[in-house]
Scaffold this motif. Structure first.
Motif, short mmCIF file in Angstrom:
data_model
loop_
_atom_site.label_atom_id
_atom_site.label_comp_id
_atom_site.label_asym_id
_atom_site.label_seq_id
_atom_site.Cartn_x
_atom_site.Cartn_y
_atom_site.Cartn_z
N ALA A 1 30.13 2.79 7.33
CA ALA A 1 30.89 3.43 6.31
C ALA A 1 31.50 2.62 5.41
CB ALA A 1 32.06 4.27 6.96
N SER A 2 31.32 1.23 5.92
CA SER A 2 32.09 0.07 4.99
C SER A 2 31.18 -1.35 4.99
CB SER A 2 33.47 -0.09 5.25
OG SER A 2 33.58 -0.71 6.60
N LEU A 3 31.62 -2.07 3.99
CA LEU A 3 30.74 -3.34 4.01
C LEU A 3 31.40 -4.26 4.97
CD1 LEU A 3 30.87 -4.45 0.37
CD2 LEU A 3 28.76 -4.07 1.72
N GLU A 4 32.77 -3.99 5.67
CA GLU A 4 33.21 -4.83 6.77
C GLU A 4 32.51 -4.17 7.94
OE1 GLU A 4 37.34 -5.73 8.76
OE2 GLU A 4 37.46 -4.11 7.29
N GLU A 5 32.28 -3.00 8.19
CA GLU A 5 31.34 -2.62 9.32
C GLU A 5 29.96 -3.20 9.18
OE1 GLU A 5 31.10 1.50 9.89
OE2 GLU A 5 33.37 1.84 9.82
N ALA A 6 29.27 -3.29 7.91
CA ALA A 6 28.07 -3.78 7.81
C ALA A 6 27.97 -5.15 8.02
CB ALA A 6 27.44 -3.44 6.34
N PHE A 7 28.72 -5.98 7.87
CA PHE A 7 28.91 -7.31 8.02
C PHE A 7 29.18 -7.60 9.55
CE2 PHE A 7 30.98 -11.68 8.60
CZ PHE A 7 30.55 -12.15 7.66
N LEU A 8 29.83 -6.88 10.27
CA LEU A 8 29.95 -7.17 11.79
C LEU A 8 28.61 -6.65 12.24
CD1 LEU A 8 33.68 -5.50 12.22
CD2 LEU A 8 32.96 -7.74 12.45
N TYR A 9 27.82 -5.72 11.74
CA TYR A 9 26.62 -5.27 12.28
C TYR A 9 25.53 -6.54 12.18
CZ TYR A 9 22.19 -2.77 13.26
OH TYR A 9 21.22 -2.28 13.82
N ARG B 1 24.61 -7.59 -6.05
CA ARG B 1 24.02 -7.75 -4.70
C ARG B 1 24.66 -8.77 -3.92
NH1 ARG B 1 18.73 -9.98 -4.05
NH2 ARG B 1 19.24 -11.32 -6.06
N LEU B 2 24.71 -8.65 -2.78
CA LEU B 2 25.48 -9.69 -1.99
C LEU B 2 24.71 -10.30 -0.94
CD1 LEU B 2 28.30 -7.07 -0.73
CD2 LEU B 2 28.60 -9.04 -2.14
N GLY B 3 25.18 -11.47 -0.55
CA GLY B 3 24.44 -12.43 0.51
C GLY B 3 25.76 -12.45 1.62
N MET B 4 25.52 -12.05 2.64
CA MET B 4 26.45 -12.08 3.72
C MET B 4 26.10 -13.43 4.40
SD MET B 4 26.70 -8.23 5.38
CE MET B 4 27.63 -7.05 4.08
N ILE B 5 27.18 -14.20 4.50
CA ILE B 5 27.07 -15.62 5.23
C ILE B 5 28.09 -15.79 6.35
CG2 ILE B 5 28.63 -16.77 3.59
CD1 ILE B 5 26.62 -18.96 3.52
N ARG B 6 27.56 -16.10 7.30
CA ARG B 6 28.17 -16.35 8.61
C ARG B 6 27.94 -17.69 9.23
NH1 ARG B 6 28.07 -14.62 14.32
NH2 ARG B 6 30.22 -14.14 15.16
N GLU B 7 28.89 -18.50 9.63
CA GLU B 7 28.61 -19.75 10.26
C GLU B 7 27.52 -20.60 9.70
OE1 GLU B 7 27.98 -18.77 14.37
OE2 GLU B 7 30.32 -18.19 14.76
N GLY B 8 27.42 -20.53 8.32
CA GLY B 8 26.12 -21.40 7.74
C GLY B 8 25.06 -20.85 7.48
N ARG B 9 24.89 -19.56 8.28
CA ARG B 9 23.56 -18.92 7.78
C ARG B 9 23.84 -17.64 6.97
NH1 ARG B 9 23.58 -21.16 12.85
NH2 ARG B 9 21.61 -22.29 13.52
N LEU B 10 22.71 -17.28 6.31
CA LEU B 10 22.43 -16.42 5.53
C LEU B 10 22.14 -15.14 6.27
CD1 LEU B 10 23.16 -15.51 2.52
CD2 LEU B 10 20.95 -16.00 1.94
N ILE B 11 22.83 -13.95 6.55
CA ILE B 11 22.57 -13.00 7.62
C ILE B 11 22.07 -11.92 7.07
CG2 ILE B 11 23.89 -13.97 9.40
CD1 ILE B 11 26.22 -11.71 8.86
N ALA B 12 22.32 -11.47 5.75
CA ALA B 12 21.79 -10.43 5.21
C ALA B 12 21.71 -10.62 3.56
CB ALA B 12 22.39 -9.18 5.48
N VAL B 13 21.06 -9.84 2.73
CA VAL B 13 21.28 -9.74 1.22
C VAL B 13 20.66 -8.40 1.03
CG1 VAL B 13 19.97 -10.97 -0.61
CG2 VAL B 13 20.58 -12.34 1.14
N GLY B 14 21.37 -7.90 0.06
CA GLY B 14 20.93 -6.66 -0.77
C GLY B 14 22.26 -6.04 -1.47
N THR B 15 21.90 -4.93 -2.10
CA THR B 15 23.26 -4.33 -2.80
C THR B 15 24.15 -3.73 -1.89
OG1 THR B 15 21.96 -2.10 -2.71
CG2 THR B 15 21.31 -3.20 -4.37
N PRO B 16 25.49 -3.73 -2.21
CA PRO B 16 26.43 -3.13 -1.18
C PRO B 16 25.89 -1.88 -0.55
CG PRO B 16 27.49 -4.12 -3.22
CD PRO B 16 26.04 -4.04 -3.50
N GLU B 17 25.48 -1.02 -1.25
CA GLU B 17 25.10 0.50 -0.87
C GLU B 17 23.84 0.17 -0.05
OE1 GLU B 17 26.14 4.04 -0.16
OE2 GLU B 17 26.97 2.82 -1.57
N ALA B 18 22.98 -0.52 -0.11
CA ALA B 18 21.62 -0.98 0.76
C ALA B 18 22.15 -1.45 2.12
CB ALA B 18 20.72 -1.59 0.11
N LEU B 19 22.98 -2.48 2.00
CA LEU B 19 23.57 -2.90 3.19
C LEU B 19 24.34 -2.05 4.33
CD1 LEU B 19 24.71 -6.40 1.66
CD2 LEU B 19 22.71 -6.02 3.06
#
Length: 243
Positions: free
Chosen positions: A229-237, A204-222
Motif C-alpha cells: 500500500a506504500s513505498l515504505e512497505e515495498a522497501f521493507l519487502y 523512477r526510483l532505485g531502492m538502495i540498502r547496505e550498498g546494494r540496489l535492491i529494486a528499480v522501477g516507478t513508485p507505482e510499479a514497485l
C-alpha cells in the motif's frame, strides 16, 4: 536503453574505503530528462553513489558514464549541478558574492550572471537576503542557497543529495514543482531521499540498502509488484522484511 536515452550508466560499480566495502556491484541506468530518486536509509550508500556520478569520487572498480563520458572528468563539471548534503559556501561572503563566485567558475559573466542570480534566488525565496552574509543564515536558508548555486549554470544533469532537509513544507513543495518543470524542459535530475512522499514524486526510483540496489522501477510499479500500500512497505519487502 540506447546511449542517446541514457544520461547515467553504472556497471559493476564497487567502492571500498580501506577494508569497508560501501557499494557492492551497482548496475544502474538513468534516462535523460527523468527525475530519478535514490531511496534508502542513512548509511545505505546513496551519497557515495551520487559522488561517483558527479565525478567528486572515483569507483574502486566498475564504470560510471555520464552524458556519454567516462567519469571522473573535470570538464564535465560545467554540465553537472551538484548539491551536497553539507553546505559548501564562504560564510564570510554575502549570498550575492557566493553566487557571483560560483557563477564565474561556471563561465557566467555580466548580464547573464545577474539574470541567473535573480532567477535562482527567486526560486528559493531568498531575494530579500541576497546581501546578507551567509554566516548569518539559518540552516534551512543555507540549504536553499546551496540549491540556488547548483542551479546557477542550468546544468544538463542536476544531482541533489537530500536537498530539502530542514526546509519548511510550503517551500519544499515549490522546489519539487520547479524540479518537475526543469525535467520537462530537459534537465535530468538525480535526487537522494529517505522521505517517502518525496520518493512518490520521482519518475523512477532505485531502492538502495547496505550498498546494494535492491529494486528499480516507478513508485507505482514497485508497490504493485510487492502488493504494498506504500513505498515504505515495498522497501521493507525488497529488503527482505516480511510482515
Amino acid at each position: 536503453m540506447t546511449e542517446q536515452e541514457a544520461c547515467i550508466r553504472t556497471r559493476a560499480v564497487y567502492r571500498r574505503f580501506e577494508k569497508k566495502e560501501v557499494l557492492h556491484g551497482i548496475d544502474l541506468e538513468v534516462k535523460r530528462h527523468e527525475i530519478f530518486g535514490l531511496l534508502g536509509p542513512s548509511g545505505s550508500g546513496k551519497t557515495t553513489l551520487v559522488k561517483l556520478v558527479a565525478g567528486i569520487d572515483e569507483a574502486t572498480s566498475g564504470e560510471v558514464d555520464v552524458l556519454g563520458t567516462r567519469m571522473p572528468k573535470l570538464s564535465m563539471m560545467k554540465r553537472i549541478g551538484y548539491m551536497a548534503q553539507s553546505d559548501a559556501m564562504y560564510e564570510e561572503l554575502t549570498a550575492k558574492e557566493n553566487l557571483e563566485f560560483f557563477g564565474a567558475l561556471f563561465g557566467l559573466h555580466g548580464g547573464r550572471l545577474k539574470q541567473r542570480i535573480e532567477a535562482v534566488m527567486e526560486l528559493v525565496q531568498l531575494k530579500e537576503a541576497l546581501t546578507r552574509p551567509v554566516g548569518a543564515y539559518s540552516g534551512g536558508m543555507k540549504r536553499r542557497l546551496s540549491l540556488a548555486i547548483a542551479l546557477m549554470h542550468e546544468p544538463e544533469l542536476l544531482i541533489l543529495d537530500e536537498p530539502t532537509v530542514g526546509i519548511d513544507p510550503v517551500l519544499r513543495k515549490s522546489i519539487w514543482d520547479e524540479l518537475g518543470r526543469l525535467s520537462q524542459q530537459g534537465t535530468t535530475i538525480l535526487v537522494t531521499t529517505h522521505v517517502m512522499d518525496e520518493a512518490e514524486k520521482c519518475h523512477r526510483l532505485g531502492m538502495i540498502r547496505e550498498g546494494r540496489l535492491i529494486a528499480v522501477g516507478t513508485p507505482e510499479a514497485l508497490k504493485q509488484e510487492t502488493g504494498s500500500a506504500s513505498l515504505e512497505e515495498a522497501f521493507l519487502y525488497y529488503g527482505g522484511v516480511r510482515s
